[in-house]
Design an enzyme around this catalytic site. Structure first.
Site, mmCIF file in Angstrom:
data_model
loop_
_atom_site.group_PDB
_atom_site.id
_atom_site.type_symbol
_atom_site.label_atom_id
_atom_site.label_comp_id
_atom_site.label_asym_id
_atom_site.label_seq_id
_atom_site.Cartn_x
_atom_site.Cartn_y
_atom_site.Cartn_z
ATOM 1 N N ARG A 1 0.837 -1.199 0.000
ATOM 2 C CA ARG A 1 0.000 0.000 0.000
ATOM 3 C C ARG A 1 0.878 1.257 0.000
ATOM 4 N NH1 ARG A 1 2.509 2.368 3.259
ATOM 5 N NH2 ARG A 1 2.480 2.338 5.506
ATOM 6 N N ASP B 1 8.135 5.071 5.234
ATOM 7 C CA ASP B 1 7.137 4.034 4.907
ATOM 8 C C ASP B 1 6.008 4.580 4.033
ATOM 9 O OD1 ASP B 1 5.994 5.606 6.862
ATOM 10 O OD2 ASP B 1 4.996 3.936 7.885
ATOM 11 N N GLU C 1 9.307 0.578 2.939
ATOM 12 C CA GLU C 1 9.377 -0.276 4.136
ATOM 13 C C GLU C 1 8.830 -1.666 3.816
ATOM 14 O OE1 GLU C 1 8.288 0.609 8.627
ATOM 15 O OE2 GLU C 1 6.515 -0.055 7.532
ATOM 16 N N GLU D 1 -4.877 -5.073 16.730
ATOM 17 C CA GLU D 1 -4.396 -3.967 17.570
ATOM 18 C C GLU D 1 -4.478 -2.641 16.812
ATOM 19 O OE1 GLU D 1 -1.128 -1.565 19.642
ATOM 20 O OE2 GLU D 1 -1.417 -2.049 17.564
HETATM 21 P P1 0O2 Z 1 0.319 2.805 9.605
HETATM 22 O O1 0O2 Z 1 -1.051 3.353 9.773
HETATM 23 O O2 0O2 Z 1 0.354 1.320 9.658
HETATM 24 O O3 0O2 Z 1 1.022 3.334 8.380
HETATM 25 P P2 0O2 Z 1 10.796 5.230 13.675
HETATM 26 O O4 0O2 Z 1 11.404 4.355 12.666
HETATM 27 O O5 0O2 Z 1 10.867 4.687 15.044
HETATM 28 O O6 0O2 Z 1 11.266 6.635 13.535
HETATM 29 P P3 0O2 Z 1 8.150 4.595 12.637
HETATM 30 O O7 0O2 Z 1 8.113 4.970 11.201
HETATM 31 O O8 0O2 Z 1 6.853 4.753 13.396
HETATM 32 O O9 0O2 Z 1 9.244 5.390 13.424
HETATM 33 O O10 0O2 Z 1 8.667 3.115 12.678
HETATM 34 P P4 0O2 Z 1 8.044 1.813 13.283
HETATM 35 O O11 0O2 Z 1 7.900 1.908 14.736
HETATM 36 O O12 0O2 Z 1 8.907 0.719 12.739
HETATM 37 O O13 0O2 Z 1 6.563 1.720 12.664
HETATM 38 C C1 0O2 Z 1 6.361 1.577 11.304
HETATM 39 C C2 0O2 Z 1 5.057 0.849 11.074
HETATM 40 O O14 0O2 Z 1 5.051 -0.391 11.777
HETATM 41 C C3 0O2 Z 1 3.836 1.581 11.582
HETATM 42 O O15 0O2 Z 1 3.429 2.563 10.673
HETATM 43 C C4 0O2 Z 1 2.846 0.421 11.709
HETATM 44 O O16 0O2 Z 1 2.386 0.006 10.427
HETATM 45 C C5 0O2 Z 1 3.741 -0.683 12.247
HETATM 46 N N1 0O2 Z 1 3.727 -0.638 13.719
HETATM 47 C C6 0O2 Z 1 4.686 -0.146 14.517
HETATM 48 N N2 0O2 Z 1 4.339 -0.275 15.812
HETATM 49 C C7 0O2 Z 1 3.126 -0.868 15.825
HETATM 50 C C8 0O2 Z 1 2.247 -1.302 16.892
HETATM 51 O O17 0O2 Z 1 2.498 -1.144 18.083
HETATM 52 N N3 0O2 Z 1 1.062 -1.865 16.505
HETATM 53 C C9 0O2 Z 1 0.733 -2.070 15.193
HETATM 54 N N4 0O2 Z 1 -0.449 -2.651 14.918
HETATM 55 N N5 0O2 Z 1 1.537 -1.672 14.181
HETATM 56 C C10 0O2 Z 1 2.722 -1.095 14.489
HETATM 57 P P5 0O2 Z 1 2.526 3.794 11.142
HETATM 58 O O18 0O2 Z 1 2.813 4.926 10.267
HETATM 59 O O19 0O2 Z 1 2.700 4.022 12.609
HETATM 60 O O20 0O2 Z 1 1.073 3.308 10.921
#
Ligand code: 0O2
Length: 267
Positions: A46, A73, A140, A155
């Site tokens: 996506r 991402d 990503e 979650e």
């Molecule tokens: P969405 O809506 O899925 O796109 P960082 O690298 O630490 O600077 P980032 O980019 O938040 O920051 O990295 P991280 O933590 O690796 O998270 C990237 C994505 O992994 C998130 O994108 C989520 O898709 C998934 N993810 C991370 N933590 C969680 C969690 O606790 N629960 C769930 N369900 N997914 C998680 P987005 O943009 O946050 O969200």
């Protein structure tokens, strides 16, 4: 920012997601056609929605002109595996490729996030060709098991429902569920070889049957109909026995018959 500008920014990411999804699906196909177990079970992709980009910009205090540098991402691909062990194989596959360069790894499997989230993340550089030229962008890749994906999906919906403030009693249950998912993955790993054997024989059988049906279809065009019907009846009899060796032997014999017709049509 104007909508048109968003479209221009996101367009190469859309191309990247399309290409990456196609390439990973092709890997699954290659394994299955070779009658081998595929370490990748499912592929999704996506491009981050504009509203999700805006949310993240706000959360991380990112300026509009920093989006492409700071958000890694915008293009996202998810590779789902059946077993935890498969994740290492998938990593090896990606490491060996010349069209994807790994920039960063985040191992949330060895060290799960505080939320209980488990997944392996790669940030890769990937090049696309557009009408404006070549563009190297970041994407990503999330690699996780079916069980981890189930947890993350549930979650994620709760995060959305509670706007990031999940009540404590729900968080506690989610953490417990995350531990249970870990135990489930370990249990499944202990029967991985057996499951893989079963799936391999299923795939081999499906491939052989598909080859037989393909050859029979071709024979219908060139051979005597009565002869083909006799061959077809023979196939059904062997198929009913479920004996793989006989099915493979039949496939080879059928190939020889088909070869004969090809030779006739050339002379
Ligand atoms: P969405 O809506 O899925 O796109 P960082 O690298 O630490 O600077 P980032 O980019 O938040 O920051 O990295 P991280 O933590 O690796 O998270 C990237 C994505 O992994 C998130 O994108 C989520 O898709 C998934 N993810 C991370 N933590 C969680 C969690 O606790 N629960 C769930 N369900 N997914 C998680 P987005 O943009 O946050 O969200």
């Amino acid at each position: 920012m104007e909508i048109q500008l968003w479209r221009e920014i996101l367009s190469p990411y859309e191309l990247a997601v399309d290409e990456l999804v196609l390439k990973f699906r092709h890997i699954i196909d290659e394994y299955r056609k070779a009658g081998r177990y595929s370490p990748i079970e499912q592929v999704d992709g996506r491009v981050k929605t504009i509203s999700s980009i805006l949310d993240k910009m706000q959360r991380k205090k990112i300026n509009v002109n920093e989006i492409e540098d700071e958000l890694e991402d915008i293009a996202g691909v998810r590779l789902i595996c059946q077993f935890v062990e498969d994740i290492d194989y998938v990593l090896e596959i990606i490491e060996k490729r010349s069209d994807m360069e790994i920039k960063r790894r985040k191992d949330y499997i060895s060290h799960s996030k505080d939320s209980g989230y488990r997944s392996y993340h790669l940030i890769i550089y990937y090049e696309v060709n557009t009408i404006y030229g070549r563009k190297r962008l970041k994407a990503e890749i999330q690699i996780r098991t079916l069980a981890m994906n189930f947890w993350a999906t549930v979650e994620h919906s709760l995060q959305y429902k509670y706007k990031g403030n999940i009540p404590d009693h729900v968080t506690t249950k989610l953490l417990r569920a995350s531990d249970a998912i870990d135990v489930l993955d370990q249990e499944m790993s202990s029967v991985r070889d057996e499951i893989m054997d079963a799936q391999n024989s299923f795939q081999k059988k499906a491939n052989t049957v598909s080859e037989i049906l393909h050859t029979m279809q071709n024979l219908y065009k060139v051979a005597n109909k009565h002869e083909v019907i006799k061959i077809q009846d023979e196939f059904y009899k062997i198929y009913e026995t479920g004996d793989m060796e006989s099915l493979e032997h039949f496939n080879k014999q059928l190939d020889i018959i088909a070869e004969g017709y090809r030779a006739q049509s050339i002379s």
